[in-house]
Design a protein around this motif. Structure first.
Motif, mmCIF file in Angstrom:
data_model
loop_
_atom_site.group_PDB
_atom_site.id
_atom_site.type_symbol
_atom_site.label_atom_id
_atom_site.label_comp_id
_atom_site.label_asym_id
_atom_site.label_seq_id
_atom_site.Cartn_x
_atom_site.Cartn_y
_atom_site.Cartn_z
ATOM 1 N N ARG A 171 0.816 -1.217 0.000
ATOM 2 C CA ARG A 171 0.000 0.000 0.000
ATOM 3 C C ARG A 171 0.847 1.265 0.000
ATOM 4 O O ARG A 171 0.378 2.327 -0.389
ATOM 5 N N GLY A 172 2.113 1.150 0.430
ATOM 6 C CA GLY A 172 3.008 2.294 0.465
ATOM 7 C C GLY A 172 4.153 2.128 -0.513
ATOM 8 O O GLY A 172 4.557 1.014 -0.856
ATOM 9 N N VAL A 173 4.697 3.243 -0.978
ATOM 10 C CA VAL A 173 5.837 3.241 -1.890
ATOM 11 C C VAL A 173 6.721 4.426 -1.525
ATOM 12 O O VAL A 173 6.222 5.486 -1.116
ATOM 13 N N HIS A 174 8.042 4.255 -1.630
ATOM 14 C CA HIS A 174 8.919 5.366 -1.276
ATOM 15 C C HIS A 174 10.103 5.426 -2.228
ATOM 16 O O HIS A 174 10.442 4.463 -2.917
ATOM 17 N N GLY A 175 10.737 6.619 -2.265
ATOM 18 C CA GLY A 175 11.860 6.837 -3.153
ATOM 19 C C GLY A 175 12.539 8.148 -2.825
ATOM 20 O O GLY A 175 12.326 8.748 -1.767
ATOM 21 N N VAL A 176 13.355 8.627 -3.757
ATOM 22 C CA VAL A 176 14.117 9.853 -3.549
ATOM 23 C C VAL A 176 14.142 10.647 -4.845
ATOM 24 O O VAL A 176 14.092 10.077 -5.945
ATOM 25 N N GLN A 177 14.206 11.972 -4.713
ATOM 26 C CA GLN A 177 14.214 12.854 -5.873
ATOM 27 C C GLN A 177 15.297 13.911 -5.710
ATOM 28 O O GLN A 177 15.436 14.516 -4.639
ATOM 29 N N TYR A 178 16.068 14.121 -6.781
ATOM 30 C CA TYR A 178 17.044 15.203 -6.817
ATOM 31 C C TYR A 178 16.635 16.194 -7.905
ATOM 32 O O TYR A 178 16.307 15.793 -9.030
ATOM 33 N N LEU A 179 16.638 17.491 -7.566
ATOM 34 C CA LEU A 179 16.342 18.547 -8.521
ATOM 35 C C LEU A 179 17.525 19.506 -8.570
ATOM 36 O O LEU A 179 18.002 19.971 -7.530
ATOM 37 N N GLY A 180 18.006 19.793 -9.775
ATOM 38 C CA GLY A 180 19.072 20.754 -9.957
ATOM 39 C C GLY A 180 18.595 21.901 -10.827
ATOM 40 O O GLY A 180 17.965 21.675 -11.866
ATOM 41 N N LEU A 181 18.851 23.137 -10.391
ATOM 42 C CA LEU A 181 18.353 24.301 -11.101
ATOM 43 C C LEU A 181 19.461 25.334 -11.260
ATOM 44 O O LEU A 181 20.119 25.708 -10.275
ATOM 45 N N TYR A 182 19.673 25.774 -12.502
ATOM 46 C CA TYR A 182 20.624 26.854 -12.765
ATOM 47 C C TYR A 182 19.843 28.147 -12.963
ATOM 48 O O TYR A 182 19.100 28.304 -13.932
ATOM 49 N N ASP A 183 19.997 29.069 -12.013
ATOM 50 C CA ASP A 183 19.307 30.357 -12.052
ATOM 51 C C ASP A 183 20.082 31.304 -12.959
ATOM 52 O O ASP A 183 21.253 31.605 -12.710
ATOM 53 N N ARG A 184 19.443 31.782 -14.019
ATOM 54 C CA ARG A 184 20.120 32.645 -14.980
ATOM 55 C C ARG A 184 20.352 34.053 -14.440
ATOM 56 O O ARG A 184 21.196 34.783 -14.952
ATOM 57 N N THR A 185 19.613 34.437 -13.386
ATOM 58 C CA THR A 185 19.776 35.781 -12.832
ATOM 59 C C THR A 185 21.043 35.898 -12.003
ATOM 60 O O THR A 185 21.875 36.774 -12.233
ATOM 61 N N ASP A 186 21.201 35.006 -11.015
ATOM 62 C CA ASP A 186 22.399 35.075 -10.171
ATOM 63 C C ASP A 186 23.491 34.096 -10.589
ATOM 64 O O ASP A 186 24.526 33.990 -9.954
ATOM 65 N N ARG A 187 23.221 33.333 -11.674
ATOM 66 C CA ARG A 187 24.203 32.413 -12.238
ATOM 67 C C ARG A 187 24.736 31.419 -11.209
ATOM 68 O O ARG A 187 25.944 31.196 -11.099
ATOM 69 N N GLN A 188 23.823 30.809 -10.497
ATOM 70 C CA GLN A 188 24.181 29.804 -9.505
ATOM 71 C C GLN A 188 23.395 28.520 -9.735
ATOM 72 O O GLN A 188 22.260 28.541 -10.201
ATOM 73 N N TRP A 189 24.047 27.397 -9.424
ATOM 74 C CA TRP A 189 23.393 26.089 -9.470
ATOM 75 C C TRP A 189 22.897 25.758 -8.067
ATOM 76 O O TRP A 189 23.665 25.781 -7.112
ATOM 77 N N ARG A 190 21.611 25.457 -7.959
ATOM 78 C CA ARG A 190 21.019 25.120 -6.666
ATOM 79 C C ARG A 190 20.432 23.719 -6.727
ATOM 80 O O ARG A 190 19.876 23.307 -7.740
ATOM 81 N N SER A 191 20.556 23.015 -5.615
ATOM 82 C CA SER A 191 20.121 21.624 -5.547
ATOM 83 C C SER A 191 19.046 21.437 -4.488
ATOM 84 O O SER A 191 19.036 22.118 -3.456
ATOM 85 N N THR A 192 18.152 20.492 -4.766
ATOM 86 C CA THR A 192 17.124 20.088 -3.809
ATOM 87 C C THR A 192 17.105 18.566 -3.755
ATOM 88 O O THR A 192 17.115 17.906 -4.801
ATOM 89 N N LEU A 193 17.088 18.014 -2.559
ATOM 90 C CA LEU A 193 17.055 16.565 -2.374
ATOM 91 C C LEU A 193 15.910 16.216 -1.446
ATOM 92 O O LEU A 193 15.812 16.748 -0.338
ATOM 93 N N LEU A 194 15.009 15.324 -1.907
ATOM 94 C CA LEU A 194 13.783 15.022 -1.176
ATOM 95 C C LEU A 194 13.584 13.521 -1.019
ATOM 96 O O LEU A 194 13.877 12.737 -1.925
ATOM 97 N N TYR A 195 13.056 13.139 0.138
ATOM 98 C CA TYR A 195 12.572 11.781 0.362
ATOM 99 C C TYR A 195 11.086 11.778 0.070
ATOM 100 O O TYR A 195 10.336 12.639 0.556
ATOM 101 N N LEU A 196 10.614 10.826 -0.730
ATOM 102 C CA LEU A 196 9.226 10.746 -1.164
ATOM 103 C C LEU A 196 8.562 9.500 -0.597
ATOM 104 O O LEU A 196 9.151 8.413 -0.623
ATOM 105 N N VAL A 197 7.345 9.660 -0.115
ATOM 106 C CA VAL A 197 6.588 8.501 0.359
ATOM 107 C C VAL A 197 5.116 8.675 -0.014
ATOM 108 O O VAL A 197 4.498 9.696 0.272
ATOM 109 N N GLY A 198 4.584 7.687 -0.727
ATOM 110 C CA GLY A 198 3.185 7.695 -1.116
ATOM 111 C C GLY A 198 2.452 6.544 -0.442
ATOM 112 O O GLY A 198 3.054 5.499 -0.168
ATOM 113 N N PHE A 199 1.171 6.736 -0.192
ATOM 114 C CA PHE A 199 0.400 5.704 0.499
ATOM 115 C C PHE A 199 -1.024 5.669 -0.033
ATOM 116 O O PHE A 199 -1.683 6.706 -0.164
#
Length: 241
Positions: A114-142
């Motif tokens: 009934r439950g499922v889980h995983g992980v997600q990585y998001l990488g974003l390059y902002d053209r305004t400040d010219r920086q790479w930003r990362s997001t790392l999340l644990y995912l769980v669905g039920f």
């Protein structure tokens, strides 16, 4: 924080596809848990190899200094069972604001499937400040029963590879109710805590159409740090192949 994110991301790239293939190759099936409309996932957890999706999200505040259209066309592809990649172009007005990519791996199921889980990585390059930003999340669905389901995500966001580290705690929770086999209603709550805070509440409806199309729409409210609540509306159009 950066070292932890790099270590976990390496683990996802090397382990997640193998774990997902082992689970999918056996008798276990993955529960049907919808994706939130705003904080979109990279295909559902447990996606099968070869699944392809293109979609576009359009959002706009009803008032305030940020009352302009924001839209984000993207393509998602499952390169292996339980492992998908995403490319996205966040746009403000008529200009590309950033370049974004995503990786998502499925760990497996629990609670009797009934439950499922995983992980997600998001990488974003902002053209305004010219920086790479990362997001790392644990995912769980039920999947609670035939009609009720939930999807939750928690992790660190806005982690910069250079300059000042503005890492934030990211929390997203959605609760869904299946109205029929083609339509569901839900409520999505998205929060960014630490530093400049952000909260979004988005009631939404998802509807599946023929030939792999579907549409999602919602009207809710957002609140940035130090500002009042403002109305916000969004629509996502999806095509699955």
């Amino acid at each position: 924080m950066r070292l932890i994110m790099a270590t976990v991301l390496t683990t996802v790239l090397t382990i997640a596809p193998l774990d997902a293939q082992t689970t999918l190759g056996g008798a276990t099936s993955y529960p049907d848990v919808p994706e939130p409309m705003v904080f979109d996932m990279v295909r559902p957890l447990g996606a099968r190899r070869g699944e392809l999706e293109i979609n576009t999200l359009v959002q706009r505040n009803g008032s305030g200094p940020h009352a302009k259209a924001e839209w984000a066309p993207e393509v998602e592809y499952a390169v292996a069972d339980g492992f998908a990649v995403e490319l996205e172009l966040p746009v403000e007005g008529l200009g590309i604001a950033a370049y974004k990519m995503g990786l998502q791996g499925t760990f497996g199921t629990f609670a009797g499937g009934r439950g499922v889980h995983g992980v997600q990585y998001l990488g974003l390059y902002d053209r305004t400040d010219r920086q790479w930003r990362s997001t790392l999340l644990y995912l769980v669905g039920f999947r609670l029963d035939d009609r009720w389901s939930t999807m939750s995500m928690i992790g660190a966001g806005d982690v910069a590879l250079s300059g000042r580290d503005r890492s934030r705690l990211i929390v997203n929770h959605s609760t869904f109710y299946d109205l029929s086999h083609t339509t569901l209603a839900g409520v999505e709550v998205n929060m960014r805590l630490g530093g400049s805070r952000y909260t979004m509440l988005m009631p939404q409806v998802h509807h599946r159409l023929p030939k792999g199309f579907s549409i999602q729409g919602g009207v809710g409210a957002v609140r940035d740090d130090g500002e009042p609540w403002r109305p916000r509306a969004g629509v996502r159009v999806i095509k699955q192949f």
